[in-house]
Structures are given as C-alpha cells and as structure tokens.
Write an enzyme that holds these catalytic residues in place. Structure first.
Site, PDB file in Angstrom:
ATOM      1  N   CYS A 341       0.849  -1.194   0.000  1.00 53.91           N
ATOM      2  CA  CYS A 341       0.000   0.000   0.000  1.00 53.91           C
ATOM      3  C   CYS A 341       0.881   1.239   0.000  1.00 53.91           C
ATOM      4  O   CYS A 341       0.840   2.071   0.931  1.00 53.91           O
ATOM      5  CB  CYS A 341      -0.919  -0.035   1.216  1.00 53.91           C
ATOM      6  SG  CYS A 341      -1.930  -1.508   1.237  1.00 53.91           S
ATOM      7  N   GLU A 342       1.717   1.334  -0.985  1.00 49.18           N
ATOM      8  CA  GLU A 342       2.678   2.433  -1.138  1.00 49.18           C
ATOM      9  C   GLU A 342       2.824   2.644  -2.632  1.00 49.18           C
ATOM     10  O   GLU A 342       3.132   1.693  -3.359  1.00 49.18           O
ATOM     11  CB  GLU A 342       4.062   2.005  -0.613  1.00 49.18           C
ATOM     12  CG  GLU A 342       4.240   2.046   0.871  1.00 49.18           C
ATOM     13  CD  GLU A 342       4.278   3.448   1.429  1.00 49.18           C
ATOM     14  OE1 GLU A 342       4.660   4.378   0.676  1.00 49.18           O
ATOM     15  OE2 GLU A 342       3.912   3.620   2.587  1.00 49.18           O
TER      16      GLU A 342
END
Ligand SMILES: *Cc1c(COP(=O)(O)O)cnc(C)c1O
Length: 418
Positions: A341-342
């Site tokens: 989640c980056e």
C-alpha cells in the site's frame, strides 16, 4: 553495452517454481566464482591482494562459502555478519571489521575472531582499548571531506558520517603507534556503484599518496591499503561494465609511481566489493499476478519492494526479462508494481516490455547484491526464499521462504493463537 541475458530457460525456471513458488531469489554459482576470479586476476600483480566480500550485500553463508573458496574474505559491519563469517569458518585476518557507531560487544566479537579492525573514529581507539583491548594490528577509515566529491549514492564526503578527517587520521596513527600497535592498515570507501574508471583510479592514488605521507611522517609501516568497495555494475543495457583488467593495470602503475617509488613495496592491496561480485549473478524471480488498465497500464507482480527496495529507494533501474518472450518486440509500456500500500512500490515506471500475460514469469536482473538483504516485512510481506544454482546444475535451497509463523513469532499477546 552489456547483454542482459538471463542464464536459464523458462522451462528450467518453471521446474524450480513447481517446488519453490515465486517470488524467490536465484543465484548463479558459476557467475559468482567467475566474477571473484576476474577481480583476483586483475590485481594478481599485487601478490597478497585480497577481496573482502561485503557481507551486507548478500548475507547468506552458502554464498560466503563459495566466495571463500575463491579466496575472498569477508568485510563485516555488525555482529550478525561476524557470526555468519564464523559459521562459514572464516576467521582471523580473513575478516575485515569496518563498522561505525560500534557497540562494545561487536568490537569484542571482532577481537575474539582475530579480525582486522578498521576504526571509524579517533575516539574509538580508547573505546576499543577499554572494551576489548588493543590488537596488534589496526586500520583507520579515512574520509577525505572536501578533497573528494563522492558520488550520487554515497554523497558528498563532507556530509558522510563515516571516517576520520585528515588531521584526525594522522593523530590516530600517532596515538595508536604510541600505545604499542605495531601493524597498520589504511581504509577508505568514498564511492558507490561507481562505473567511472577515473574515479576508481583517483581513490587508489589518493590512498597510495596518503600511505606514503603517513609512513614517512610517523615512521610507521602501513602494510595494508583497503580502497573500499563501490565498483559499479551495468544495471542498464546501454552501460559498459568496468574493465577490471584495465583498472587493475592502471592502479598498478600508480602503485609503482607512489608506493614502489618510495621503497614501501610490498603493501597488501585490498578491496571490499559487494555489488560487483554478487549483483549481476542474482535474480529475483517473480510471476505476473494481475494486469490492470487505468490511467496507466500496470503489471502486478507477486514480489514487492519489500523483496527488492532499490527501485523505490534510489529510483534504481533493474532490467526485466519476461521469460519465453525474449525475442518478442518490447512495444508495450507498463508500470511494474508489487502489492504494498505504497505508490512507490514499483520495479519499473513506463518500461517498454513485450505483451505480458497473467502467469508470465519475470526475472528482475542484478538483484544479487543489496536485494534480499535490504528486504523487510512491511504490510506483513514475508521474505522470499533464496536458491543457488550449483555448478552441476542442481538447485539448492539456501534460505527458505518466511512463513506467517515466523512473522508472528515475536508478538506477545496472551490468549491468542496464531
Ligand atoms: C557497503 C559497503 C561496501 C560494499 O559496497 P558495494 O557497493 O556493494 O561494493 C564496502 N565497504 C563498506 C564499508 C561498505 O559500507
């Protein structure tokens, strides 16, 4: 130009993946040995030349053993790296301990193993003496500050936390000499991933001239000069690899004009390359999990930047080969991502590749150094297995994949069963 050829076929990799699911790291023993031999051959004019492989690049004992068989020692900077060396049977002056901000127990371990200790600060002389006693041999790490420009990865030496200034260096040897240290080394590490012949040569020249000055002004004998690691590799296909033979010859003539000319020959020349040795001979093998088409076209791999963070950390280029599609035109443009989640979890941005399908296997090149070792567990990602393709064509598991049990093992939460 460097041919970015992948050394195995798709069928060979699928056979491995049937037993060890992707993603995994795969190292090529033949390539590792040849690389070590090339470096040793390039400096064979210096009869006691020694490469101390920088363990942090690929801290796996199976790899260290292969390199030790090729004559390499280890360059360690932490307790774990010292212990790894010990387990492989590497000890004494085959270990160079180049640490910084060093805790007492690491100096104690390095002393117990008889490693060459390379001090990063003047104050560490008294500290080492207090916590572990002074060894017969000591080395110091030089930071030339404004005298050198450094390069993009390692930065301006004046901004670097490493090493002693020039006046401190002279003071350090004088004090060590007066405390009874009898044998001396000299070390620096000012470049990283450096492909420029001139920059590498300049480092050697700087160190040889410094050794002459230290020897003559302090009346000490420098017996070892370590010009550090930092030799770069051709991550991009259009980059030429460093010509080690030519570099070796160029350094040889500077040595003759400085060390030999002042009657200081022989001095043992040392290096502590990591990337050069293992970088090109390790691949991250990963599979296409999903394709996505929004404002851009995305390939979603089953590896993430938690497996290989160099692209996200430095914007580094890593060449990609889609196995079985080597001959197809690279006429599609993709961002190649992981599942963190980056948004910087991308192995490549706007990369031309052949038309890719779900299930394709993608080999990420030049991942053998600072790859698995920089991995982490963010988002609960489990660290990949490491495999070694042996000389006889067999494949050896040299680190298993992490499990959820490994990941949860350090938690303390009474009543829960994981
Ligand atoms: C990281 C490091 C190396 C190895 O660097 P490479 O770029 O992998 O050659 C060598 N010496 C020291 C002190 C290091 O910190």
């Amino acid at each position: 130009m460097t041919d970015k050829l992948f050394p195995w076929t798709k069928a060979q990799i699928e056979a491995i993946a049937a037993e060890y699911p992707t993603p995994f790291y795969l190292y090529d023993e033949r390539g590792l040995r040849e690389q070590a031999r090339q470096l040793n051959a390039a400096f064979s004019w210096n009869p006691s030349f020694k490469e101390y492989f920088a363990v942090k690049a690929t801290p796996n004992p199976a790899i260290l053993r292969v390199l030790h068989e090729e004559g390499c020692g280890t360059d360690c900077s932490s307790l774990a790296e010292l212990v790894l060396s010990e387990k492989v049977g590497i000890g004494g002056e085959e270990i160079m301990f180049t640490s910084n901000n060093t805790p007492a127990e690491e100096f104690q371990k390095a002393r117990a193993l008889g490693a060459i200790i390379n001090l990063d600060d003047l104050a560490h002389l008294d500290f080492l003496e207090r916590v572990a006693g002074l060894p017969e041999m000591l080395s110091f790490r030089y930071n030339p500050g404004p005298l050198r420009t450094g390069n993009a990865i390692i930065g301006d030496p004046r901004e670097a936390k490493f090493g002693l200034t020039r006046p401190q260096l002279f003071e350090a040897y004088r004090r060590a000499r007066d405390k009874g240290v009898a044998r001396f080394g000299l070390h620096t590490m000012v470049v990283s991933n450096e492909l420029s012949h001139a920059a590498l040569l300049e480092t050697a020249r700087m160190m040889f001239e410094l050794a002459v000055e230290l020897s003559t002004t302090l009346d000490i004998r420098i017996e070892l000069i370590n010009i550090g690691g930092g030799i770069g590799i051709a991550y991009r296909p259009e980059q030429p690899a460093v010509d080690l033979q030519a570099l070796g010859e160029a350094i040889r003539s500077v040595y003759a004009a400085t060390i030999s000319a002042h009657g200081l020959d022989p001095i043992r020349l040392c290096m502590e390359c990591g990337r050069l040795i293992t970088g090109p001979h390790g691949f991250l093998i990963t599979r296409v999990r999903h394709l996505k088409d929004t404002y851009k076209r995305y390939i979603g791999l089953d590896a993430t930047m938690a497996d290989l963070m160099r692209p996200a950390l430095y914007g580094a280029y890593h060449h990609l080969t889609v196995l079985g599609k080597e001959a197809q035109p690279a006429d599609q443009i993709y961002d190649v991502t992981g599942s963190l989640c980056e948004n910087n979890d991308k192995f490549a941005i706007d990369r031309p590749l052949p038309d890719v399908a779900v299930g394709d296997v993608v080999a990420i090149h030049d991942a053998g150094a600072h790859g698995h070792s920089m991995g982490f567990n963010y988002n609960g990602k489990l660290r990949a297995a490491e495999l070694l393709w042996r000389l006889d064509g067999s494949v050896q598991l040299i680190r298993r994949r992490e499990t959820l049990d490994d990941y949860f093992r350090t938690l303390r939460f009474p009543g829960a069963e994981w």
